[in-house]
Design an enzyme around this catalytic site. Structure first.
Site, mmCIF file in Angstrom:
data_model
loop_
_atom_site.group_PDB
_atom_site.id
_atom_site.type_symbol
_atom_site.label_atom_id
_atom_site.label_comp_id
_atom_site.label_asym_id
_atom_site.label_seq_id
_atom_site.Cartn_x
_atom_site.Cartn_y
_atom_site.Cartn_z
ATOM 1 C CD GLU A 3 -8.896 4.006 -1.764
ATOM 2 O OE1 GLU A 3 -9.800 3.673 -0.994
ATOM 3 O OE2 GLU A 3 -8.080 4.897 -1.481
ATOM 4 C CG HIS A 20 -9.005 -1.477 4.508
ATOM 5 N ND1 HIS A 20 -8.751 -1.523 3.146
ATOM 6 C CD2 HIS A 20 -8.558 -0.268 4.915
ATOM 7 C CE1 HIS A 20 -8.172 -0.396 2.768
ATOM 8 N NE2 HIS A 20 -8.042 0.379 3.820
ATOM 9 C CG ASP A 21 -11.426 1.912 3.426
ATOM 10 O OD1 ASP A 21 -10.955 1.956 4.574
ATOM 11 O OD2 ASP A 21 -10.779 2.229 2.403
ATOM 12 C CG ASP A 54 -4.748 5.650 0.680
ATOM 13 O OD1 ASP A 54 -5.499 4.709 0.993
ATOM 14 O OD2 ASP A 54 -4.835 6.787 1.175
ATOM 15 C CG ASP A 70 -2.267 0.444 1.033
ATOM 16 O OD1 ASP A 70 -2.422 1.511 0.435
ATOM 17 O OD2 ASP A 70 -3.195 -0.266 1.464
HETATM 18 C C1 NOJ Z 1 -8.261 4.962 1.835
HETATM 19 C C2 NOJ Z 1 -7.925 3.821 2.735
HETATM 20 O O1 NOJ Z 1 -8.369 2.627 2.168
HETATM 21 C C3 NOJ Z 1 -8.583 4.107 4.069
HETATM 22 O O2 NOJ Z 1 -8.512 3.024 4.933
HETATM 23 C C4 NOJ Z 1 -7.928 5.336 4.649
HETATM 24 O O3 NOJ Z 1 -8.581 5.672 5.856
HETATM 25 C C5 NOJ Z 1 -8.003 6.496 3.681
HETATM 26 N N1 NOJ Z 1 -7.652 6.126 2.349
HETATM 27 C C6 NOJ Z 1 -7.068 7.586 4.105
HETATM 28 O O4 NOJ Z 1 -5.754 7.174 3.854
#
Ligand code: NOJ
Length: 535
Positions: free
Chosen positions: A267, A328-329, A204, A102
């Protein structure tokens, strides 16, 4: 059209996301670590995935569980040492697998030395590495931009009497990517890991990197509703997805291209047409701009089939598709659509054209675990307590066996383990041919060995309120017909005139397997089949 030898590992591979805190604790501190992952590589190889993406393992104050990085080229002691990392990379490669890291370029931690310097004085050499703005005449914030995690995106710094911008937590100040020194420094970070031999990055919030130079107010979102995150009150048209971001992406990509076959995943949460621009001119952008259609859309056959068609049609020539069910989000797939539909979702993910990404534990049918309010750790959950936005439920410890804490740790884990772990874990599900895990393993095995499923064309056959039907076909190879019932009612597929003949290779309901298909096909609620077509 490529021929088989032109496909690279990331076209044909299956990505598995590990959230390291929650995978395997090897040193009894209740938090997963790198040595824990090494211990579990046998499992991953048995499962059949071949690309591992690790959420951040760098030094971090953990305000956002590692997405607030204070040293881009180190390893957080919670996760182990650089020697552990090197060993993990080696053993992954020895097994013929790949490792993706990541990379979090949009923001650092507020404890990163760069930010500490930047905030020390207005004339510090790193002042312009971050985004500093004067207050309005009345001391107000520079504009109306909002933080994804709630509240204004501007934080007042009393010492230097300016605001700094943070698209996420105030502990995550945004870097100023318009500054060439920032670009160079971050490319050096990428180079550090590429030199070590990592196989690529998941970048990210790639679409956040560049903001409009004038910092105009974002317009209100006419579709905002009270239950939505406060960030959605505005349309982030000036704070994200700016055209200049593509120059940055192409710099990153050129660096990757100076090594052999490294991968850049971006992402990006954007509608399909905008997403496509992230492939870049002549596919010189991100190799795989993450496609979150299956996460964002309601679980509805027609909506999903339409999105698949739209996505396939929108891909630039030579652009390779990808699909994601969870991360994970976001809430886990089996909580979102129910455990029975999660089997259909697995079948969809692993039979669509394009690289699939599996979120750890989804292969077991792991659910969102209810976390009592006093145990919530995720800042997104804590900052907007009335909106039920905590991401902790989807980040609970991996369920390995029937032992204490599901085999994740010998001590109390950082987040509670699902109470159902004694029934739903790797040990139990491995032995049960009808478990979610067995279904995943067989789907993965089939996908990895059948050329039509790896690289074959996607041919939509039919879709209605209940079902989606398509064929995957590579010339010179056996083709596969996939029929999925996304509803909880029985469904009939009219096979007349379609000449779909073959036998059921994998089904969500085991009794259908081996059945010969020629006439009408009747499916029960929540059933899906993969048919190997006669030649
Ligand atoms: C996306 C990530 O997947 C998430 O977990 C994170 O909180 C935010 N970006 C900020 O980095």
């Amino acid at each position: 059209m490529k021929n088989a030898s032109q496909y690279l590992w990331w076209h044909t591979g299956i990505i598995y996301q590990i959230y390291p805190r929650s995978y395997q604790d090897s040193n009894a501190d209740g938090i997963g670590d790198l040595r824990g992952i090494i211990e579990r590589l046998d499992y991953l190889q048995w499962l059949g995935v071949n690309v591992i993406w690790l959420s951040p393992v760098y030094p971090s104050p953990m305000a956002d569980f590692g997405y607030d990085i204070s040293d881009y080229t180190g390893i957080h002691p919670l996760f182990g040492t650089m020697a552990d990392f090197d060993e993990l990379l080696d053993v992954i490669h020895l097994r013929g697998m790949k490792l993706i890291l990541d990379f979090v370029p949009n923001h650092t931690s507020d404890e990163h030395p760069w930010f500490m310097e930047s905030r020390s004085s207005r004339d510090n050499l790193k002042r312009d590495w971050y985004i500093w703005k004067d207050p309005g005449d009345d001391g107000s914030v520079p504009n109306n931009w909002l933080s994804v995690f709630g509240g204004s995106a501007w934080e007042w710094d009393e010492h230097t009497r300016q605001y700094y911008y943070h698209g996420f937590l105030k502990e995550q100040p945004d870097l100023n990517w318009r500054n060439p020194e920032v670009q160079d420094a971050m490319l050096e970070v990428m180079r550090f890991w590429l030199e070590k031999g990592v196989d690529g990055f998941r970048v990210d919030v790639l679409w956040h990197l560049i903001k409009d130079k004038q910092y105009p107010d974002n317009p209100p979102n006419p579709d905002y509703q009270a239950h939505m995150p406060t960030y959605d009150q505005l349309l982030p048209v000036y704070s994200t997805d700016q055209p200049e971001v593509h120059d940055i992406i192409s710099r990153m990509r050129s660096l990757l291209d100076s090594y052999d076959d490294r991968l850049m995943i971006g992402e990006i949460y954007l509608p399909i047409q905008k997403l496509m621009l992230y492939y870049g001119v002549d596919n010189k952008g991100a190799h795989l701009p993450f496609n979150f259609q299956l996460i964002d859309l309601p679980w509805n056959a027609q909506k999903i089939a339409r999105a698949v068609d739209e996505y396939e049609a929108a891909l630039p020539p030579g652009g390779w598709p990808n699909w994601v069910l969870g991360n994970h989000d976001r809430p886990r797939i089996s909580t979102r659509v129910g455990i029975e539909q999660a089997r259909i979702a697995a079948m969809l993910l692993l039979t669509l054209r394009g690289t699939p990404t599996i979120y750890y534990g989804d292969e077991l049918g792991m659910r969102d675990v209810p976390i009592p309010f006093e145990e919530i750790q995720d800042p997104q959950g804590l900052n907007m307590p009335d909106k039920n936005l905590s991401r902790d439920p989807a980040r609970t410890p991996m369920q390995w066996d029937c032992g204490a804490n599901g085999g994740f740790s010998s001590v109390r884990p950082w987040l509670r383990v699902d109470e159902a772990f004694e029934r739903e874990n790797v040990q139990v599900e491995r032995e049960d041919p009808h478990s979610m895990l067995s279904l995943y393993r067989r789907l993965i095995e089939l996908r990895q060995k059948e050329q039509s499923l790896i690289t074959g064309a996607y041919e939509p056959v039919e879709c209605n309120e209940q079902t989606i039907a398509y064929i995957r076909r590579e010339s010179g190879h056996l083709a596969f017909f996939v029929l999925l019932n996304l509803s909880n009612g029985s469904a009939c597929f009219d096979n007349e005139n379609r000449r779909i003949n073959g036998f059921v290779n994998i089904a969500t309901s085991p009794h259908l397997e081996g059945r010969i298909i020629s006439g009408k096909i009747n499916l029960n609620a929540n059933e899906g089949i993969i048919v190997r077509l006669d030649q």
